[in-house]
Design a protein around this motif. Structure first.
Motif, PDB file in Angstrom:
ATOM      1  N   ILE A  96    -111.523 -74.103  -0.618  1.00  0.00           N
ATOM      2  CA  ILE A  96    -111.623 -75.297   0.222  1.00  0.00           C
ATOM      3  C   ILE A  96    -113.065 -75.477   0.672  1.00  0.00           C
ATOM      4  CG2 ILE A  96    -110.867 -76.438   2.336  1.00  0.00           C
ATOM      5  CD1 ILE A  96    -108.346 -74.743   2.249  1.00  0.00           C
ATOM      6  N   GLU A  97    -113.582 -76.681   0.506  1.00  0.00           N
ATOM      7  CA  GLU A  97    -114.948 -77.019   0.908  1.00  0.00           C
ATOM      8  C   GLU A  97    -114.921 -78.298   1.736  1.00  0.00           C
ATOM      9  OE1 GLU A  97    -119.160 -78.523  -1.162  1.00  0.00           O
ATOM     10  OE2 GLU A  97    -117.408 -78.043  -2.406  1.00  0.00           O
ATOM     11  N   PHE A  98    -115.730 -78.328   2.794  1.00  0.00           N
ATOM     12  CA  PHE A  98    -115.843 -79.531   3.612  1.00  0.00           C
ATOM     13  C   PHE A  98    -117.279 -80.047   3.565  1.00  0.00           C
ATOM     14  CE2 PHE A  98    -112.194 -77.339   5.528  1.00  0.00           C
ATOM     15  CZ  PHE A  98    -111.258 -78.360   5.449  1.00  0.00           C
ATOM     16  N   ARG A  99    -117.403 -81.375   3.423  1.00  0.00           N
ATOM     17  CA  ARG A  99    -118.725 -81.995   3.343  1.00  0.00           C
ATOM     18  C   ARG A  99    -118.808 -83.194   4.287  1.00  0.00           C
ATOM     19  NH1 ARG A  99    -119.638 -83.126  -3.068  1.00  0.00           N
ATOM     20  NH2 ARG A  99    -118.686 -81.224  -3.921  1.00  0.00           N
ATOM     21  N   VAL A 100    -120.007 -83.441   4.802  1.00  0.00           N
ATOM     22  CA  VAL A 100    -120.266 -84.670   5.557  1.00  0.00           C
ATOM     23  C   VAL A 100    -120.768 -85.704   4.566  1.00  0.00           C
ATOM     24  CG1 VAL A 100    -121.573 -85.746   7.419  1.00  0.00           C
ATOM     25  CG2 VAL A 100    -120.799 -83.384   7.659  1.00  0.00           C
ATOM     26  N   THR A 101    -119.865 -86.539   4.096  1.00  0.00           N
ATOM     27  CA  THR A 101    -120.192 -87.565   3.107  1.00  0.00           C
ATOM     28  C   THR A 101    -119.046 -88.564   3.050  1.00  0.00           C
ATOM     29  OG1 THR A 101    -120.954 -87.934   0.827  1.00  0.00           O
ATOM     30  CG2 THR A 101    -119.197 -86.325   1.135  1.00  0.00           C
ATOM     31  N   ASP A 102    -119.177 -89.590   2.206  1.00  0.00           N
ATOM     32  CA  ASP A 102    -118.116 -90.581   2.087  1.00  0.00           C
ATOM     33  C   ASP A 102    -117.906 -90.950   0.625  1.00  0.00           C
ATOM     34  OD1 ASP A 102    -120.226 -92.283   1.441  1.00  0.00           O
ATOM     35  OD2 ASP A 102    -120.160 -93.379   3.336  1.00  0.00           O
ATOM     36  N   ALA A 103    -116.936 -91.835   0.391  1.00  0.00           N
ATOM     37  CA  ALA A 103    -116.568 -92.185  -0.972  1.00  0.00           C
ATOM     38  C   ALA A 103    -117.721 -92.835  -1.727  1.00  0.00           C
ATOM     39  CB  ALA A 103    -115.355 -93.118  -0.955  1.00  0.00           C
ATOM     40  N   ALA A 104    -118.454 -93.725  -1.061  1.00  0.00           N
ATOM     41  CA  ALA A 104    -119.543 -94.427  -1.745  1.00  0.00           C
ATOM     42  C   ALA A 104    -120.630 -93.456  -2.189  1.00  0.00           C
ATOM     43  CB  ALA A 104    -120.124 -95.501  -0.831  1.00  0.00           C
ATOM     44  N   ALA A 105    -120.986 -92.500  -1.323  1.00  0.00           N
ATOM     45  CA  ALA A 105    -122.023 -91.534  -1.667  1.00  0.00           C
ATOM     46  C   ALA A 105    -121.573 -90.619  -2.802  1.00  0.00           C
ATOM     47  CB  ALA A 105    -122.393 -90.712  -0.439  1.00  0.00           C
ATOM     48  N   LEU A 106    -120.322 -90.193  -2.773  1.00  0.00           N
ATOM     49  CA  LEU A 106    -119.806 -89.355  -3.850  1.00  0.00           C
ATOM     50  C   LEU A 106    -119.796 -90.116  -5.177  1.00  0.00           C
ATOM     51  CD1 LEU A 106    -116.870 -87.716  -1.882  1.00  0.00           C
ATOM     52  CD2 LEU A 106    -118.855 -86.497  -2.808  1.00  0.00           C
ATOM     53  N   ARG A 107    -119.456 -91.384  -5.114  1.00  0.00           N
ATOM     54  CA  ARG A 107    -119.453 -92.200  -6.332  1.00  0.00           C
ATOM     55  C   ARG A 107    -120.869 -92.339  -6.881  1.00  0.00           C
ATOM     56  NH1 ARG A 107    -116.974 -98.376  -6.841  1.00  0.00           N
ATOM     57  NH2 ARG A 107    -117.252 -98.595  -9.111  1.00  0.00           N
ATOM     58  N   ARG A 108    -121.838 -92.604  -6.004  1.00  0.00           N
ATOM     59  CA  ARG A 108    -123.224 -92.725  -6.462  1.00  0.00           C
ATOM     60  C   ARG A 108    -123.727 -91.436  -7.087  1.00  0.00           C
ATOM     61  NH1 ARG A 108    -123.769 -95.512  -1.475  1.00  0.00           N
ATOM     62  NH2 ARG A 108    -124.626 -93.628  -0.520  1.00  0.00           N
ATOM     63  N   ALA A 109    -123.228 -90.303  -6.575  1.00  0.00           N
ATOM     64  CA  ALA A 109    -123.652 -89.003  -7.099  1.00  0.00           C
ATOM     65  C   ALA A 109    -122.957 -88.644  -8.414  1.00  0.00           C
ATOM     66  CB  ALA A 109    -123.372 -87.918  -6.065  1.00  0.00           C
ATOM     67  N   GLY A 110    -122.031 -89.474  -8.856  1.00  0.00           N
ATOM     68  CA  GLY A 110    -121.348 -89.239 -10.125  1.00  0.00           C
ATOM     69  C   GLY A 110    -120.248 -88.194 -10.064  1.00  0.00           C
ATOM     70  N   GLU A 111    -119.759 -87.891  -8.859  1.00  0.00           N
ATOM     71  CA  GLU A 111    -118.696 -86.890  -8.715  1.00  0.00           C
ATOM     72  C   GLU A 111    -117.371 -87.459  -9.220  1.00  0.00           C
ATOM     73  OE1 GLU A 111    -118.597 -83.776  -6.926  1.00  0.00           O
ATOM     74  OE2 GLU A 111    -120.269 -83.847  -5.520  1.00  0.00           O
ATOM     75  N   THR A 112    -116.522 -86.586  -9.767  1.00  0.00           N
ATOM     76  CA  THR A 112    -115.176 -86.982 -10.163  1.00  0.00           C
ATOM     77  C   THR A 112    -114.191 -85.882  -9.786  1.00  0.00           C
ATOM     78  OG1 THR A 112    -115.445 -86.104 -12.404  1.00  0.00           O
ATOM     79  CG2 THR A 112    -115.926 -88.450 -12.063  1.00  0.00           C
ATOM     80  N   PHE A 113    -112.942 -86.297  -9.607  1.00  0.00           N
ATOM     81  CA  PHE A 113    -111.887 -85.392  -9.181  1.00  0.00           C
ATOM     82  C   PHE A 113    -110.615 -85.717  -9.963  1.00  0.00           C
ATOM     83  CE2 PHE A 113    -114.946 -85.986  -5.878  1.00  0.00           C
ATOM     84  CZ  PHE A 113    -115.137 -84.726  -5.326  1.00  0.00           C
ATOM     85  N   ASP A 114    -109.694 -84.768  -9.982  1.00  0.00           N
ATOM     86  CA  ASP A 114    -108.434 -85.003 -10.680  1.00  0.00           C
ATOM     87  C   ASP A 114    -107.479 -85.853  -9.861  1.00  0.00           C
ATOM     88  OD1 ASP A 114    -108.743 -83.381 -13.170  1.00  0.00           O
ATOM     89  OD2 ASP A 114    -109.090 -81.806 -11.691  1.00  0.00           O
ATOM     90  N   LEU A 130    -112.158-102.115   3.151  1.00  0.00           N
ATOM     91  CA  LEU A 130    -110.982-101.655   2.421  1.00  0.00           C
ATOM     92  C   LEU A 130    -111.152-101.864   0.922  1.00  0.00           C
ATOM     93  CD1 LEU A 130    -108.048-100.605   2.428  1.00  0.00           C
ATOM     94  CD2 LEU A 130    -107.309-102.992   2.696  1.00  0.00           C
ATOM     95  N   ALA A 131    -111.663-103.011   0.518  1.00  0.00           N
ATOM     96  CA  ALA A 131    -111.878-103.281  -0.903  1.00  0.00           C
ATOM     97  C   ALA A 131    -112.862-102.289  -1.500  1.00  0.00           C
ATOM     98  CB  ALA A 131    -112.367-104.712  -1.093  1.00  0.00           C
ATOM     99  N   ALA A 132    -113.954-102.014  -0.790  1.00  0.00           N
ATOM    100  CA  ALA A 132    -114.954-101.069  -1.285  1.00  0.00           C
ATOM    101  C   ALA A 132    -114.391 -99.655  -1.360  1.00  0.00           C
ATOM    102  CB  ALA A 132    -116.193-101.112  -0.393  1.00  0.00           C
ATOM    103  N   PHE A 133    -113.656 -99.262  -0.332  1.00  0.00           N
ATOM    104  CA  PHE A 133    -113.063 -97.924  -0.295  1.00  0.00           C
ATOM    105  C   PHE A 133    -112.065 -97.747  -1.437  1.00  0.00           C
ATOM    106  CE2 PHE A 133    -109.782 -94.969   1.298  1.00  0.00           C
ATOM    107  CZ  PHE A 133    -110.565 -93.867   1.610  1.00  0.00           C
ATOM    108  N   ALA A 134    -111.235 -98.754  -1.657  1.00  0.00           N
ATOM    109  CA  ALA A 134    -110.262 -98.679  -2.746  1.00  0.00           C
ATOM    110  C   ALA A 134    -110.959 -98.563  -4.100  1.00  0.00           C
ATOM    111  CB  ALA A 134    -109.359 -99.903  -2.714  1.00  0.00           C
ATOM    112  N   SER A 135    -112.008 -99.367  -4.306  1.00  0.00           N
ATOM    113  CA  SER A 135    -112.756 -99.318  -5.560  1.00  0.00           C
ATOM    114  C   SER A 135    -113.420 -97.959  -5.756  1.00  0.00           C
ATOM    115  CB  SER A 135    -113.806-100.425  -5.581  1.00  0.00           C
ATOM    116  OG  SER A 135    -114.628-100.327  -6.721  1.00  0.00           O
ATOM    117  N   ASP A 136    -114.048 -97.447  -4.701  1.00  0.00           N
ATOM    118  CA  ASP A 136    -114.707 -96.146  -4.798  1.00  0.00           C
ATOM    119  C   ASP A 136    -113.706 -95.037  -5.098  1.00  0.00           C
ATOM    120  OD1 ASP A 136    -117.221 -97.215  -4.255  1.00  0.00           O
ATOM    121  OD2 ASP A 136    -117.092 -96.823  -2.103  1.00  0.00           O
TER     122      ASP A 136
END
Length: 230
Positions: free
Chosen positions: A110-128, A144-150
């Motif tokens: 388990i890992e915790f980070r201070v970040t959000d969906a948009a930043a993770l998307r920009r960083a190219g992260e992916t998850f199952d 809501l639209a941005a969060f859903a898209s991210d």
């Protein structure tokens, strides 16, 4: 007070950067109890998340967006270990105030980070799988639209967003049931405001659009499930 219309203008006390840090810490700690009582994630894990993980037939990586004090991540990690699943969990929350509480719950895998969906998307992260709990009602329509898209862009598989379903029954039950846990926290005031801000299934379906299956997961819960793009 009418609950027939979503009250999107309400602001929750714990979202104030200047709120009492002691009450905030206590609120984040006690979310563990509140989420066990009200969030319905036991059923959502069994019905939606576990089948998605079992279907991979390999180690999985799951992201919880808006993970707060980390109680949901640690609970789901225990459930998945009990089921013999090999899962790495990442809890992401943009509010650094939650990190102390979350990291106190950290465990192997388990890992915790201070970040959000948009930043993770920009960083190219992916998850199952990507999940969230009690995030959607906080967001404006554009957010809501941005969060859903991210969240779709971050997932190679399921995206599961669980939230409150607005109703008089939910409001009345919560007002009574949370009272023993509320002293010294924002749980009662913010929980009732959350219910007033939350969506009916048809409202959330209209807001998210056709890529999402939105359903009433229980009399008090709404669930949005999508398939990721990653």
């Amino acid at each position: 007070m009418s609950l027939s219309v979503r009250d999107a203008e309400l602001v929750e006390l714990m979202d104030d950067p200047a709120c009492d840090p002691r009450r905030l810490h206590a609120t984040l700690r006690r979310f563990d109890t509140v989420n066990r009582l009200f969030s319905g994630w036991g059923a959502t894990y069994r019905r939606v998340l576990r089948p998605a993980l079992l279907g991979l037939d390999r180690p999985a990586r799951v992201l919880d967006l808006g993970s707060g004090g980390g109680d949901l991540v640690t609970r789901l990690a225990r459930l998945s270990r009990r089921d013999g699943l090999d899962v790495t969990w990442v809890g992401a929350d943009p509010d650094p105030r939650s990190l102390d509480v979350a990291r106190a719950r950290a465990a192997p895998g388990i890992e915790f980070r201070v970040t959000d969906a948009a930043a993770l998307r920009r960083a190219g992260e992916t998850f199952d799988v990507v999940i969230s709990n009690h995030v959607l009602h906080h967001l404006s329509r554009d957010e809501l639209a941005a969060f859903a898209s991210d969240s779709l862009a971050l997932s190679r598989g399921r995206v599961i967003h669980s939230d409150i379903r607005r109703s008089r029954a939910a409001y009345g039950l919560y007002a009574v049931a949370v009272t023993p846990f509320a002293p010294g926290t924002f749980l009662r005031t913010d929980g009732l405001r959350s219910i007033r801000r939350s969506y009916l299934p048809r409202e959330l379906g209209d807001a998210l659009g056709p890529r999402w299956r939105v359903e009433a997961a229980s009399p008090f819960r709404v669930l949005a499930v999508g398939n990721g793009d990653a």
